[in-house]
Design an enzyme around this catalytic site. Structure first.
Site, short mmCIF file in Angstrom:
data_model
loop_
_atom_site.label_atom_id
_atom_site.label_comp_id
_atom_site.label_asym_id
_atom_site.label_seq_id
_atom_site.Cartn_x
_atom_site.Cartn_y
_atom_site.Cartn_z
N SER A 108 0.82 -1.21 0.00
CA SER A 108 0.00 0.00 0.00
C SER A 108 0.85 1.26 0.00
CB SER A 108 -0.95 0.03 1.20
OG SER A 108 -0.33 0.60 2.33
N THR A 109 0.21 2.36 -0.31
CA THR A 109 0.87 3.66 -0.32
C THR A 109 1.36 4.07 1.07
OG1 THR A 109 0.63 5.95 -1.09
CG2 THR A 109 -1.27 4.97 0.04
N LYS A 110 0.80 3.45 2.10
CA LYS A 110 1.16 3.84 3.47
C LYS A 110 2.59 3.45 3.86
CE LYS A 110 -2.86 5.65 4.48
NZ LYS A 110 -3.03 7.11 4.71
N ASP A 111 3.21 2.57 3.07
CA ASP A 111 4.63 2.28 3.30
C ASP A 111 5.45 3.57 3.29
OD1 ASP A 111 4.02 -0.38 3.33
OD2 ASP A 111 5.23 -0.92 1.60
N ALA A 128 5.00 5.58 6.58
CA ALA A 128 5.53 4.84 7.74
C ALA A 128 7.04 4.99 7.82
CB ALA A 128 5.14 3.37 7.64
#
Length: 346
Positions: free
Chosen positions: A46-49, A52
């Site tokens: 996901s783009t959330k990598d 994070a």
């Protein structure tokens, strides 16, 4: 002389530089050229990598994180997975407060990466003691040596995409992008990407996607928070019942709202017609493309980049489950026919 083994030092080196993939069949009747920025190619799917890794490394640079400390966050699932993955590599504990709206698949994935998970009721006010916002804040106060990522109100959320996603899209399109379409939840993805792109070309149209049951579209148009807009909906990671400071509404030109049902069908359509196994919010983006096209946003010269945020494996018990679709009342004759593709030989 022996050649060195070509390998990445760890999984974190794979974050970013996700591909653009042309959308062909799902947009074949629309004017313009449509491309998906497929964030499922990140190692955490996901783009959330991106946020994070960026936020944790910024905390390390500032000296507020030491090995063995605890990272705490509120998440619909994807940010939590990414934080848990980064925590493993960097030696931190990870505690996540998750909305009960998150799929069982997401919650199981978080636990499989060693995170402690608190599942909180989805349909309560943000300031309710049981909300995942309140639970995360309480845990941060109670646990010594912890940091609260607080993605909804963390400007680094925007910076991560300003420094990575925006430049990648500009380079991949050779500056020929005319429109960006992205979901808005925390707002970091659309805001950071848009900020960079607008600096390169202020004429690029930034088109947001919101959910019915969320307050973002009306707030963008009126700068008023309307509590009457809020009601339960099913899409995860899209829309909000509060106004995140990680959303820069000034760089977004327009919002459209999408329904749970249309977005679910669009998610399945992407898989069946493009061979891209992506998540529920990607379906929401495709549905938004169709709605913006009906509004006359695009012409034959438009180069439209759509951010597809995550992978379909996160939704096996939801949009890719015939039982779940049927329970929601989403099935129609087309989907019923698709369900009959399975035959059991006895």
């Amino acid at each position: 002389m022996k050649e060195e083994i070509k390998a990445y030092k760890n999984v974190l080196e794979l974050i970013g530089n996700t591909p653009l993939i042309k959308l062909n069949k799902v947009t074949e009747h629309l004017s313009g050229n449509f491309y998906a920025k497929v964030e499922a190619f990140n190692p955490g799917h996901s783009t959330k990598d991106r946020i994070a890794l960026f936020i944790i490394e910024e905390a390390e640079k500032r000296g507020i994180l030491s090995p063995g400390d605890t990272i705490i966050e509120t998440t619909s699932g994807n940010t939590g997975f990414s934080l848990a993955m980064v925590s493993i590599i960097k030696g931190y504990n990870c505690i996540l407060a998750v909305s009960s709206k998150s799929s069982k698949d997401k919650i199981d994935m978080l636990r499989s990466l060693g995170a402690k998970v608190y599942v909180c009721p989805a349909n309560v006010a943000a300031d309710d003691d049981r909300s995942y916002y309140s639970v995360a804040k309480r845990l941060h106060e109670e646990i010594k040596g912890s940091i609260y990522i607080n993605q909804y109100f963390n400007e680094l959320n925007i910076d991560a995409h300003y420094q990575t996603t925006g430049p990648e899209i500009w380079e991949q399109t050779q500056g020929k992008i005319t429109h960006l379409i992205a979901c808005s939840g925390t707002g970091g993805t659309i805001s950071g990407t848009a900020k960079f792109l607008k600096e390169q070309n202020p004429n690029i149209r930034i088109l947001g996607v919101d959910a019915f049951g969320s307050v973002l579209k009306k707030y963008h148009e009126t700068k008023e928070f309307d509590n009457n807009e809020i009601y339960p909906y099913r899409i995860e990671g899209l829309g909000k019942n509060l106004i995140p400071s990680a959303t820069d509404f000034d760089v977004i030109d327009k919002f459209t709202k999408v329904t749970d049902e249309q977005s679910a069908h669009a998610t399945r359509e992407i898989a069946k017609r493009e061979g891209l196994f992506v998540g529920y919010t990607s379906g929401a983006v495709l549905q938004a493309i169709k709605q913006y096209a009906e509004d006359g946003e695009f012409n034959e010269n438009s180069n439209v980049i759509a951010i597809f945020p995550d992978h379909g494996s996160r939704y096996m018990s939801k949009v890719f489950s015939d039982d779940w679709m049927n329970e929601q009342g989403f099935f129609d004759s087309v989907n019923a026919e698709e369900a009959q593709r399975i035959e059991f030989i006895k």
